[in-house]
Motif scaffolding. Structure first.
Motif, short mmCIF file in Angstrom:
data_model
loop_
_atom_site.label_atom_id
_atom_site.label_comp_id
_atom_site.label_asym_id
_atom_site.label_seq_id
_atom_site.Cartn_x
_atom_site.Cartn_y
_atom_site.Cartn_z
N THR A 19 6.29 15.93 16.06
CA THR A 19 6.25 14.56 16.61
C THR A 19 4.88 13.93 16.38
OG1 THR A 19 7.90 15.12 18.27
CG2 THR A 19 6.53 13.19 18.71
N ILE A 20 3.83 14.69 16.59
CA ILE A 20 2.49 14.17 16.37
C ILE A 20 2.30 13.78 14.90
CG2 ILE A 20 0.04 14.82 16.34
CD1 ILE A 20 0.78 16.52 18.91
N SER A 21 2.82 14.59 14.00
CA SER A 21 2.72 14.30 12.57
C SER A 21 3.49 13.03 12.20
CB SER A 21 3.24 15.48 11.74
OG SER A 21 2.43 16.61 11.95
N ARG A 22 4.69 12.90 12.73
CA ARG A 22 5.50 11.70 12.45
C ARG A 22 4.78 10.44 12.90
NH1 ARG A 22 11.84 12.49 12.98
NH2 ARG A 22 11.65 10.25 12.88
N ARG A 23 4.28 10.46 14.12
CA ARG A 23 3.62 9.27 14.67
C ARG A 23 2.33 8.95 13.93
NH1 ARG A 23 5.05 10.16 21.05
NH2 ARG A 23 7.27 9.72 20.77
N THR A 24 1.59 9.98 13.55
CA THR A 24 0.36 9.77 12.79
C THR A 24 0.67 9.17 11.43
OG1 THR A 24 -0.71 11.61 13.94
CG2 THR A 24 -1.69 10.91 11.84
N VAL A 49 6.84 19.45 7.97
CA VAL A 49 6.02 20.06 9.02
C VAL A 49 6.84 21.00 9.88
CG1 VAL A 49 4.60 19.58 11.07
CG2 VAL A 49 4.35 18.17 9.02
N SER A 50 8.09 20.64 10.15
CA SER A 50 8.97 21.51 10.92
C SER A 50 9.13 22.86 10.23
CB SER A 50 10.33 20.84 11.11
OG SER A 50 11.22 21.70 11.79
N ASN A 51 9.37 22.84 8.92
CA ASN A 51 9.47 24.09 8.18
C ASN A 51 8.18 24.89 8.27
OD1 ASN A 51 12.10 23.63 7.38
ND2 ASN A 51 11.56 22.91 5.35
#
Length: 134
Positions: A19-24, A49-51
């Motif tokens: 989630t942090i990666s998506r929002r960033t 990132v999930s993988n």
């Protein structure tokens, strides 16, 4: 010639990092006037990132850059040097309950791949994809 830039977000081995990666990533694209890519880019980054955090035990990183040719490159680094499993066909991928991530990346990106990398001081790999800016 389009503006070029390069960002790296280091994340712990924690599913909240997705989630942090998506929002960033959305913020980066918005600040650079590329909001039209945000939905697809977020989906792709979340899969990568999930993988990285689900299938490895170490830290991970999200890297996003825009090339001189105008392509947006999204990559996830993890400390496991083992190549990702090939995604299979889109039909095979959509029938699965799990393991669809790379299939979605292949279906939505303009290109993808992986490469070994020791960039962050540890052996590992980058799994990446590209989105062409319209």
């Amino acid at each position: 010639m389009p503006e070029t830039w390069d960002y790296t977000l280091y994340v712990p081995n924690d599913l909240r990092a997705v989630t942090i990666s998506r929002r960033t990533l959305r913020l980066i694209l918005t600040m650079h006037g590329l909001i039209g890519l945000a939905d697809t880019a977020e989906l792709l980054a979340a899969e990568l990132v999930s993988n990285a955090v689900r299938h490895t035990k170490g830290p991970a990183a999200l890297r996003v850059r825009r090339s001189p040719g105008g392509v947006v490159w999204i990559g996830a680094w993890d400390a496991d040097p083992v190549p990702p499993e090939p995604p299979g066909s889109l039909e095979e991928v959509t029938d699965r309950e799990q393991g669809r991530g790379l299939g979605l990346v292949v279906a939505c990106a303009d290109g993808w791949g992986w490469q070994p990398s020791a960039r962050f001081g540890e052996r590992g790999k980058f799994v990446w994809c590209e989105l062409e800016v319209a």
